[in-house]
Design a protein around this motif. Structure first.
Motif, PDB file in Angstrom:
ATOM      1  N   ARG A 145       0.811  -1.225   0.000  1.00  0.00           N
ATOM      2  CA  ARG A 145       0.000   0.000   0.000  1.00  0.00           C
ATOM      3  C   ARG A 145       0.842   1.272   0.000  1.00  0.00           C
ATOM      4  O   ARG A 145       0.443   2.279  -0.568  1.00  0.00           O
ATOM      5  CB  ARG A 145      -0.895   0.043   1.227  1.00  0.00           C
ATOM      6  CG  ARG A 145      -2.020  -0.913   1.223  1.00  0.00           C
ATOM      7  CD  ARG A 145      -2.861  -0.735   2.497  1.00  0.00           C
ATOM      8  NE  ARG A 145      -3.709  -1.857   2.740  1.00  0.00           N
ATOM      9  CZ  ARG A 145      -4.951  -1.967   2.286  1.00  0.00           C
ATOM     10  NH1 ARG A 145      -5.464  -1.014   1.541  1.00  0.00           N
ATOM     11  NH2 ARG A 145      -5.669  -3.032   2.560  1.00  0.00           N
ATOM     12  N   ASP A 146       1.985   1.230   0.675  1.00  0.00           N
ATOM     13  CA  ASP A 146       2.793   2.436   0.836  1.00  0.00           C
ATOM     14  C   ASP A 146       3.990   2.492  -0.102  1.00  0.00           C
ATOM     15  O   ASP A 146       4.803   3.408   0.010  1.00  0.00           O
ATOM     16  CB  ASP A 146       3.262   2.556   2.295  1.00  0.00           C
ATOM     17  CG  ASP A 146       2.082   2.725   3.239  1.00  0.00           C
ATOM     18  OD1 ASP A 146       1.111   3.409   2.863  1.00  0.00           O
ATOM     19  OD2 ASP A 146       2.127   2.160   4.350  1.00  0.00           O
ATOM     20  N   GLU A 147       4.122   1.536  -1.018  1.00  0.00           N
ATOM     21  CA  GLU A 147       5.206   1.598  -1.998  1.00  0.00           C
ATOM     22  C   GLU A 147       4.921   2.725  -2.982  1.00  0.00           C
ATOM     23  O   GLU A 147       3.768   3.088  -3.218  1.00  0.00           O
ATOM     24  CB  GLU A 147       5.343   0.261  -2.728  1.00  0.00           C
ATOM     25  CG  GLU A 147       5.882  -0.843  -1.826  1.00  0.00           C
ATOM     26  CD  GLU A 147       6.142  -2.128  -2.576  1.00  0.00           C
ATOM     27  OE1 GLU A 147       6.646  -2.049  -3.729  1.00  0.00           O
ATOM     28  OE2 GLU A 147       5.840  -3.192  -2.032  1.00  0.00           O
ATOM     29  N   GLN A 148       5.982   3.277  -3.573  1.00  0.00           N
ATOM     30  CA  GLN A 148       5.840   4.450  -4.433  1.00  0.00           C
ATOM     31  C   GLN A 148       4.839   4.238  -5.555  1.00  0.00           C
ATOM     32  O   GLN A 148       4.036   5.116  -5.864  1.00  0.00           O
ATOM     33  CB  GLN A 148       7.204   4.868  -5.000  1.00  0.00           C
ATOM     34  CG  GLN A 148       7.167   6.170  -5.768  1.00  0.00           C
ATOM     35  CD  GLN A 148       6.834   7.355  -4.888  1.00  0.00           C
ATOM     36  OE1 GLN A 148       7.488   7.580  -3.882  1.00  0.00           O
ATOM     37  NE2 GLN A 148       5.814   8.111  -5.264  1.00  0.00           N
ATOM     38  N   LYS A 149       4.844   3.048  -6.176  1.00  0.00           N
ATOM     39  CA  LYS A 149       3.918   2.813  -7.277  1.00  0.00           C
ATOM     40  C   LYS A 149       2.472   2.875  -6.812  1.00  0.00           C
ATOM     41  O   LYS A 149       1.610   3.431  -7.500  1.00  0.00           O
ATOM     42  CB  LYS A 149       4.231   1.509  -8.002  1.00  0.00           C
ATOM     43  CG  LYS A 149       4.316   0.272  -7.148  1.00  0.00           C
ATOM     44  CD  LYS A 149       4.885  -0.889  -7.962  1.00  0.00           C
ATOM     45  CE  LYS A 149       5.366  -2.021  -7.112  1.00  0.00           C
ATOM     46  NZ  LYS A 149       6.590  -1.746  -6.379  1.00  0.00           N
TER      47      LYS A 149
END
Length: 167
Positions: free
Chosen positions: A66-70
């Motif tokens: 959820r918090d990854e850049q993509k």
């Protein structure tokens, strides 16, 4: 989904070559293990990262934290490009998929996708479906699907530039 309109761009193809059939491009999308995903940051800069994905029901699916850049980028802008292929000059095909990424939360579809990931990598990627996400030993991942609007196939060796246009 009906098949795409397929055309060859003679400007970038060897003389006398023909368009790569959609069935061949789709086969390579099904077989591909690694893709490069390009998303757009809120300030307009591109972000590119490698990931594993599956082709199912005429779309490419990938997952991410959820918090990854993509994932952060996709909250504001669904436009993506997925690319796969080989770096060889004399053979193979490179493929570029353009479309919008949409979150997948429906449990039956997620279960089908989890089975597809597991089958494709001989059990190396195993997911449980809980609460509209994939759960795995490292945490959870949200799932996105991209139904292509356009797919470009670049044949190597015998150089071809084919456009598969949807819709």
């Amino acid at each position: 989904m009906p098949g795409p309109t397929t055309t060859i761009d003679d400007r970038y193809s060897d003389p006398g070559s023909s368009a790569t059939p959609w069935a061949e491009t789709r086969r390579d999308l099904q077989r591909a293990e690694m893709f490069w995903l390009t998303t757009v940051r809120s300030d307009g800069r591109p972000h590119m990262t490698p990931l594993v994905a599956v082709w199912l029901d005429e779309a490419v699916y990938f997952c991410t934290g959820r918090d990854e850049q993509k994932s952060v980028n996709l909250r504001d802008n669904p436009h993506v490009i997925l690319a796969t292929g080989r770096g060889d000059w004399n053979g193979g095909m490179n493929i570029v998929v353009e479309g919008d990424a949409h979150r997948v939360t429906e449990p039956d579809r997620l279960r089908r996708l989890a089975k597809a990931w597991e089958a494709k990598w001989d059990g190396s990627w195993r997911y449980d479906v809980v609460g509209g996400v994939f759960r795995h030993a490292g945490g959870e991942a949200v799932v996105y699907g991209v139904a292509p609007t356009k797919v470009l196939s670049f044949g190597l060796g015998a150089f071809t530039h084919t456009r598969h246009q949807f819709g």
